[in-house]
Design an enzyme around this catalytic site. Structure first.
Site, PDB file in Angstrom:
ATOM      1  NE  ARG A  72      -3.082   0.367   3.200  1.00  0.00           N
ATOM      2  CZ  ARG A  72      -2.628   0.941   4.323  1.00  0.00           C
ATOM      3  NH1 ARG A  72      -2.269   2.202   4.344  1.00  0.00           N
ATOM      4  NH2 ARG A  72      -2.529   0.239   5.443  1.00  0.00           N
ATOM      5  CE1 TYR A 125     -15.974   7.695 -17.848  1.00  0.00           C
ATOM      6  CE2 TYR A 125     -15.776   7.884 -15.475  1.00  0.00           C
ATOM      7  CZ  TYR A 125     -15.949   7.117 -16.604  1.00  0.00           C
ATOM      8  OH  TYR A 125     -16.104   5.765 -16.479  1.00  0.00           O
ATOM      9  CG  ASP A 197      -9.705  12.461 -17.250  1.00  0.00           C
ATOM     10  OD1 ASP A 197      -8.980  11.842 -18.037  1.00  0.00           O
ATOM     11  OD2 ASP A 197     -10.677  11.951 -16.661  1.00  0.00           O
ATOM     12  CE  LYS A 222     -12.161   3.902 -19.458  1.00  0.00           C
ATOM     13  NZ  LYS A 222     -12.520   5.228 -19.008  1.00  0.00           N
TER      14      LYS A 222
HETATM   15  C1  LIG Z   1     -13.026   5.786 -17.875  1.00  0.00           C
HETATM   16  C2  LIG Z   1     -12.733   7.172 -17.528  1.00  0.00           C
HETATM   17  C3  LIG Z   1     -12.545   7.556 -16.186  1.00  0.00           C
HETATM   18  C4  LIG Z   1     -12.686   6.593 -15.031  1.00  0.00           C
HETATM   19  O1  LIG Z   1     -11.712   5.605 -15.076  1.00  0.00           O
HETATM   20  P1  LIG Z   1     -11.850   4.166 -14.375  1.00  0.00           P
HETATM   21  O2  LIG Z   1     -10.555   3.512 -14.700  1.00  0.00           O
HETATM   22  O3  LIG Z   1     -13.050   3.497 -14.965  1.00  0.00           O
HETATM   23  O4  LIG Z   1     -12.041   4.415 -12.910  1.00  0.00           O
HETATM   24  C5  LIG Z   1     -12.242   8.872 -15.941  1.00  0.00           C
HETATM   25  N1  LIG Z   1     -12.139   9.782 -16.939  1.00  0.00           N
HETATM   26  C6  LIG Z   1     -12.331   9.452 -18.226  1.00  0.00           C
HETATM   27  C7  LIG Z   1     -12.212  10.506 -19.272  1.00  0.00           C
HETATM   28  C8  LIG Z   1     -12.633   8.148 -18.570  1.00  0.00           C
HETATM   29  O5  LIG Z   1     -12.818   7.818 -19.854  1.00  0.00           O
END
Ligand SMILES: *Cc1c(COP(=O)(O)O)cnc(C)c1O
Length: 409
Positions: A72, A125, A197, A222
């Protein structure tokens, strides 16, 4: 943290972070003449680390650079991934987390450690929007949502207690862009932490830190992992911010990435530049095809001259990404019919996969949300979003052609 400077993104994605000094057991075995050095960093799939002497244990507690104690708090496999990410995003330091939402929560908890106000892009998101709109207000943190495509609207929403400007570009689902450098400049002039992000663009298209942004976030679920095998996230920024995020928020809130998921992500990152180039190439051709189809009302893709911010896209992005959104002329029923007729494109949420994924929010993910509410966030009845994969372009176009054809009969 030092990075070797590489000329190209691919070399960086392959080699950055793979310094053997952060793989203690592998190096010890090598030094003892037992093995060569493993080229693929091993998985340290363990929760805790043992010590031979009290002094060793004591020093690992005081100075983390001298040893790992408990996963952790840090783990060598996680560390390799973090070094790679820091290099790719041109940041000083990085922190891997259990999910993209883990990264977003930990970054916000760090920047808002003493409370404060957030100015955020109005289309975010969905889970991020919920976090800012529902969860954080319960802890006394308010957010003003603005149309950040106009940086002046950010400036006007700033209050004396504003601590964070929070952005996405391109946004989901309408692929709107923000002028990253202009927003970063506003944040700097008010001494506010700017956070973006960068999941949709990836560091192959834009490196927000080089444009003046303080903190970059990723859902590595992603494009970065690209394999559809993991949920994972990352925070990249100044060393001071990352250390605070790790020692305060991550350790105590616990959104830690498992060594196995860090390793699975490490398998994906080296091919990111290659994959992203292909995602972009496929998407540009497919967006141009969709734009000419008689069943399609409009197409949004930052690489098309019809995108309202195409000039900004050309200036700010190096490759326009794999996400395309379109509106069907015949609305809800057409969207449902389309996703049922597609054979290669798979009906699924998420994005950045090697497979082409399609989603029609009105009949699937957002079917329970009243139309008036959906339309406020731009989710109209005929809206269809694609995450274009790495299949042969001709096959995706043929699949789209046959499925869109069913709408014309
Ligand atoms: C999928 C996504 C998230 C969240 O990510 P997780 O790995 O599902 O927690 C946040 N921001 C964007 C732009 C995303 O496409």
């Amino acid at each position: 943290m030092k990075h070797k400077k590489y000329k190209g993104k691919s070399t960086e994605a392959i080699h950055a972070g793979e310094t053997f000094s952060i793989l203690p057991t592998a190096v010890q075995d090598h030094q003892a003449g037992k093995t060569g050095i493993p080229l693929l960093p091993p998985i340290y799939q363990n929760s805790t680390f043992g010590f031979q002497t009290a002094a060793e244990c004591a020093s690992a507690f005081i100075d983390e650079e001298s040893g790992y104690v408990y996963t952790r708090w840090g783990n060598p496999t996680q560390k390799v991934l973090e070094e790679k990410l820091a290099a790719l995003e041109a940041g000083e330091s990085a922190l891997a987390t259990a999910s993209g939402m883990g990264a977003i929560s930990i970054a916000l908890l760090t920047a808002l450690a003493d409370g404060g106000h957030v100015v955020a892009m109005e289309t975010l998101y969905s889970a991020t929007f919920n976090l800012l709109n529902e969860e954080l207000p319960r802890m006394g943190v308010e957010t003003t949502f603005v149309d950040a495509t106009d940086p002046n609207k950010i400036e006007s929403a700033i209050r004396p207690d504003t601590k964070v400007i929070y952005l996405e570009s391109p946004t989901n689902p309408l692929l709107k862009l923000v002028d990253i450098a202009a927003c970063a400049e506003i944040a700097k002039s008010h001494n506010i932490t700017s956070i973006i992000d960068n999941t949709f663009a990836t560091p192959c298209s834009q490196q927000p830190i080089t444009l003046g942004i303080d903190v970059v976030l990723h859902s590595m679920t992603k494009y970065l992992s690209g394999n559809g095998a993991v949920i994972a996230g990352a925070i990249v920024g100044k060393k001071e911010f990352i250390v605070q995020a790790q020692k305060e928020a991550l350790r105590n809130f616990g959104a830690v990435i498992s060594p196995f998921n860090a390793w699975l992500t490490l398998l994906g990152v080296p091919t990111l530049p290659l994959r992203f180039g292909r995602h972009c190439e496929n998407a540009l051709r497919i967006a141009a095809f969709l734009e000419t189809h008689p069943a399609v009302e409009w197409v949004r893709y930052p690489g098309l001259p019809s995108h309202p911010q195409h000039n900004l896209a050309k200036r700010q992005m190096n490759g326009f990404g794999g996400m395309i959104t379109m509106e069907l002329k015949e609305g809800h029923a057409a969207g449902e019919k389309l996703v049922n007729a597609l054979q290669i494109c798979t009906l699924a949420v998420s994005l950045g996969d090697v497979r082409t994924l399609v989603c029609h929010p009105a009949s699937t993910t957002h079917s329970h949300i009243p139309i008036e509410v959906r339309q406020q966030t731009g989710i109209t009845d005929g809206l269809v979003r694609f995450s274009i994969g790495l299949e042969d372009t001709e096959d995706i176009i043929a699949d789209l052609e046959q499925a869109l054809g069913t709408l014309l009969s």
